[in-house]
Design a protein around this motif. Structure first.
Motif, PDB file in Angstrom:
ATOM      1  N   GLU A  51      29.813  56.438  30.098  1.00 20.31           N
ATOM      2  CA  GLU A  51      30.651  56.000  31.219  1.00 20.31           C
ATOM      3  C   GLU A  51      30.220  54.629  31.750  1.00 20.31           C
ATOM      4  OE1 GLU A  51      33.472  57.222  32.338  1.00 20.31           O
ATOM      5  OE2 GLU A  51      33.401  58.954  31.005  1.00 20.31           O
ATOM      6  N   ILE A  52      28.906  54.429  31.892  1.00 21.38           N
ATOM      7  CA  ILE A  52      28.425  53.143  32.406  1.00 21.38           C
ATOM      8  C   ILE A  52      28.670  52.031  31.392  1.00 21.38           C
ATOM      9  CG2 ILE A  52      26.376  51.852  33.123  1.00 21.38           C
ATOM     10  CD1 ILE A  52      25.362  54.431  34.424  1.00 21.38           C
ATOM     11  N   SER A  53      28.544  52.337  30.108  1.00 19.69           N
ATOM     12  CA  SER A  53      28.770  51.340  29.061  1.00 19.69           C
ATOM     13  C   SER A  53      30.189  50.787  29.100  1.00 19.69           C
ATOM     14  CB  SER A  53      28.508  51.939  27.678  1.00 19.69           C
ATOM     15  OG  SER A  53      27.155  52.210  27.512  1.00 19.69           O
ATOM     16  N   ALA A  54      31.125  51.575  29.612  1.00 22.54           N
ATOM     17  CA  ALA A  54      32.523  51.157  29.668  1.00 22.54           C
ATOM     18  C   ALA A  54      32.803  50.148  30.785  1.00 22.54           C
ATOM     19  CB  ALA A  54      33.420  52.378  29.840  1.00 22.54           C
ATOM     20  N   LEU A  55      31.847  49.937  31.697  1.00 23.89           N
ATOM     21  CA  LEU A  55      32.044  48.973  32.781  1.00 23.89           C
ATOM     22  C   LEU A  55      32.027  47.550  32.233  1.00 23.89           C
ATOM     23  CD1 LEU A  55      29.717  50.489  35.534  1.00 23.89           C
ATOM     24  CD2 LEU A  55      32.216  50.644  35.383  1.00 23.89           C
ATOM     25  N   ASP A  56      32.879  46.695  32.776  1.00 23.66           N
ATOM     26  CA  ASP A  56      32.933  45.300  32.351  1.00 23.66           C
ATOM     27  C   ASP A  56      31.591  44.615  32.537  1.00 23.66           C
ATOM     28  OD1 ASP A  56      35.602  45.381  31.621  1.00 23.66           O
ATOM     29  OD2 ASP A  56      36.320  44.665  33.570  1.00 23.66           O
ATOM     30  N   GLY A  57      31.142  43.914  31.496  1.00 25.37           N
ATOM     31  CA  GLY A  57      29.926  43.131  31.574  1.00 25.37           C
ATOM     32  C   GLY A  57      28.670  43.859  31.156  1.00 25.37           C
ATOM     33  N   VAL A  58      28.738  45.186  30.982  1.00 25.13           N
ATOM     34  CA  VAL A  58      27.552  45.950  30.594  1.00 25.13           C
ATOM     35  C   VAL A  58      27.252  45.687  29.123  1.00 25.13           C
ATOM     36  CG1 VAL A  58      26.594  48.267  30.269  1.00 25.13           C
ATOM     37  CG2 VAL A  58      27.863  47.712  32.345  1.00 25.13           C
ATOM     38  N   THR A  59      25.998  45.311  28.852  1.00 23.77           N
ATOM     39  CA  THR A  59      25.588  45.026  27.476  1.00 23.77           C
ATOM     40  C   THR A  59      24.608  46.054  26.935  1.00 23.77           C
ATOM     41  OG1 THR A  59      23.848  43.545  28.254  1.00 23.77           O
ATOM     42  CG2 THR A  59      25.981  42.544  27.715  1.00 23.77           C
ATOM     43  N   ALA A  60      23.958  46.829  27.799  1.00 28.18           N
ATOM     44  CA  ALA A  60      23.013  47.845  27.347  1.00 28.18           C
ATOM     45  C   ALA A  60      22.823  48.900  28.427  1.00 28.18           C
ATOM     46  CB  ALA A  60      21.664  47.218  27.005  1.00 28.18           C
ATOM     47  N   VAL A  61      22.632  50.147  27.985  1.00 31.63           N
ATOM     48  CA  VAL A  61      22.361  51.251  28.904  1.00 31.63           C
ATOM     49  C   VAL A  61      21.336  52.162  28.237  1.00 31.63           C
ATOM     50  CG1 VAL A  61      23.288  53.249  30.132  1.00 31.63           C
ATOM     51  CG2 VAL A  61      24.723  51.230  29.800  1.00 31.63           C
ATOM     52  N   LYS A  62      20.343  52.549  29.002  1.00 33.46           N
ATOM     53  CA  LYS A  62      19.389  53.546  28.526  1.00 33.46           C
ATOM     54  C   LYS A  62      19.214  54.572  29.635  1.00 33.46           C
ATOM     55  CE  LYS A  62      14.942  54.577  26.624  1.00 33.46           C
ATOM     56  NZ  LYS A  62      13.682  54.105  26.110  1.00 33.46           N
ATOM     57  N   ALA A  63      19.540  55.827  29.324  1.00 36.03           N
ATOM     58  CA  ALA A  63      19.419  56.922  30.281  1.00 36.03           C
ATOM     59  C   ALA A  63      18.262  57.813  29.863  1.00 36.03           C
ATOM     60  CB  ALA A  63      20.715  57.725  30.315  1.00 36.03           C
ATOM     61  N   ASP A  79      28.725  45.891  40.557  1.00 40.24           N
ATOM     62  CA  ASP A  79      29.087  46.473  41.840  1.00 40.24           C
ATOM     63  C   ASP A  79      28.578  47.916  41.849  1.00 40.24           C
ATOM     64  OD1 ASP A  79      30.569  46.815  44.352  1.00 40.24           O
ATOM     65  OD2 ASP A  79      31.896  48.071  43.123  1.00 40.24           O
ATOM     66  N   GLU A  80      27.728  48.256  42.809  1.00 41.83           N
ATOM     67  CA  GLU A  80      27.130  49.596  42.842  1.00 41.83           C
ATOM     68  C   GLU A  80      28.185  50.685  42.958  1.00 41.83           C
ATOM     69  OE1 GLU A  80      23.697  52.027  45.217  1.00 41.83           O
ATOM     70  OE2 GLU A  80      23.352  49.918  44.765  1.00 41.83           O
ATOM     71  N   GLU A  81      29.284  50.419  43.622  1.00 37.01           N
ATOM     72  CA  GLU A  81      30.341  51.433  43.735  1.00 37.01           C
ATOM     73  C   GLU A  81      30.995  51.695  42.381  1.00 37.01           C
ATOM     74  OE1 GLU A  81      30.934  53.584  46.207  1.00 37.01           O
ATOM     75  OE2 GLU A  81      29.143  52.621  47.008  1.00 37.01           O
ATOM     76  N   ALA A  82      31.084  50.686  41.521  1.00 40.30           N
ATOM     77  CA  ALA A  82      31.629  50.879  40.171  1.00 40.30           C
ATOM     78  C   ALA A  82      30.673  51.742  39.350  1.00 40.30           C
ATOM     79  CB  ALA A  82      31.859  49.537  39.492  1.00 40.30           C
ATOM     80  N   VAL A  83      29.368  51.500  39.504  1.00 40.75           N
ATOM     81  CA  VAL A  83      28.365  52.310  38.811  1.00 40.75           C
ATOM     82  C   VAL A  83      28.433  53.741  39.337  1.00 40.75           C
ATOM     83  CG1 VAL A  83      25.905  52.628  38.348  1.00 40.75           C
ATOM     84  CG2 VAL A  83      26.878  50.318  38.381  1.00 40.75           C
ATOM     85  N   ARG A  84      28.536  53.897  40.642  1.00 39.80           N
ATOM     86  CA  ARG A  84      28.634  55.227  41.260  1.00 39.80           C
ATOM     87  C   ARG A  84      29.848  55.985  40.719  1.00 39.80           C
ATOM     88  NH1 ARG A  84      25.987  56.932  45.313  1.00 39.80           N
ATOM     89  NH2 ARG A  84      25.466  54.849  46.063  1.00 39.80           N
ATOM     90  N   ALA A  85      30.978  55.300  40.611  1.00 37.67           N
ATOM     91  CA  ALA A  85      32.199  55.941  40.106  1.00 37.67           C
ATOM     92  C   ALA A  85      32.036  56.365  38.643  1.00 37.67           C
ATOM     93  CB  ALA A  85      33.386  54.990  40.257  1.00 37.67           C
ATOM     94  N   ALA A  86      31.362  55.537  37.846  1.00 37.49           N
ATOM     95  CA  ALA A  86      31.134  55.871  36.437  1.00 37.49           C
ATOM     96  C   ALA A  86      30.223  57.086  36.309  1.00 37.49           C
ATOM     97  CB  ALA A  86      30.543  54.674  35.704  1.00 37.49           C
TER      98      ALA A  86
END
Length: 98
Positions: A51-63, A79-86
């Motif tokens: 979900e976070i990877s789908a946000l505009d501008g995200v190039t890497a995610v590690k959970a 935007d933290e609210e966009a991350v929260r929504a994802a």
């Protein structure tokens, strides 16, 4: 098949869950670490990372379920609210920045 809900965990009450590894991609940019509650396994990591990877501008995610941390690299601050929504869309809760 395990059904994921917004109650926090994709795993069943007996601790069984889907398998998989966290998404990790190398990239440059701004790195931010967030705390997420409810992740308990690799499937959880994958769901949040996807979900976070789908946000505009995200190039890497590690959970990492063990620590509840999500490390996000993006071209510019997110935007933290966009991350929260994802995170919410994946069925978990964003606690905030780590």
């Amino acid at each position: 098949m395990t059904t994921q809900t917004n109650s926090g965990s994709c795993c069943s009450s007996d601790g069984s869950c889907g398998s998989g590894a966290a998404t990790a991609v190398q990239g440059d940019g701004v790195t931010t670490v967030y705390k997420v509650s409810g992740m308990t396994c690799g499937h959880c990591e994958d769901a949040v990372a996807q979900e976070i990877s789908a946000l505009d501008g995200v190039t890497a995610v590690k959970a990492v379920a063990e620590t509840g941390e999500i490390t996000v690299t993006s071209a510019a601050p997110l935007d933290e609210e966009a991350v929260r929504a994802a995170v919410d869309e994946a069925g978990y809760e964003l606690v905030g920045r780590a």
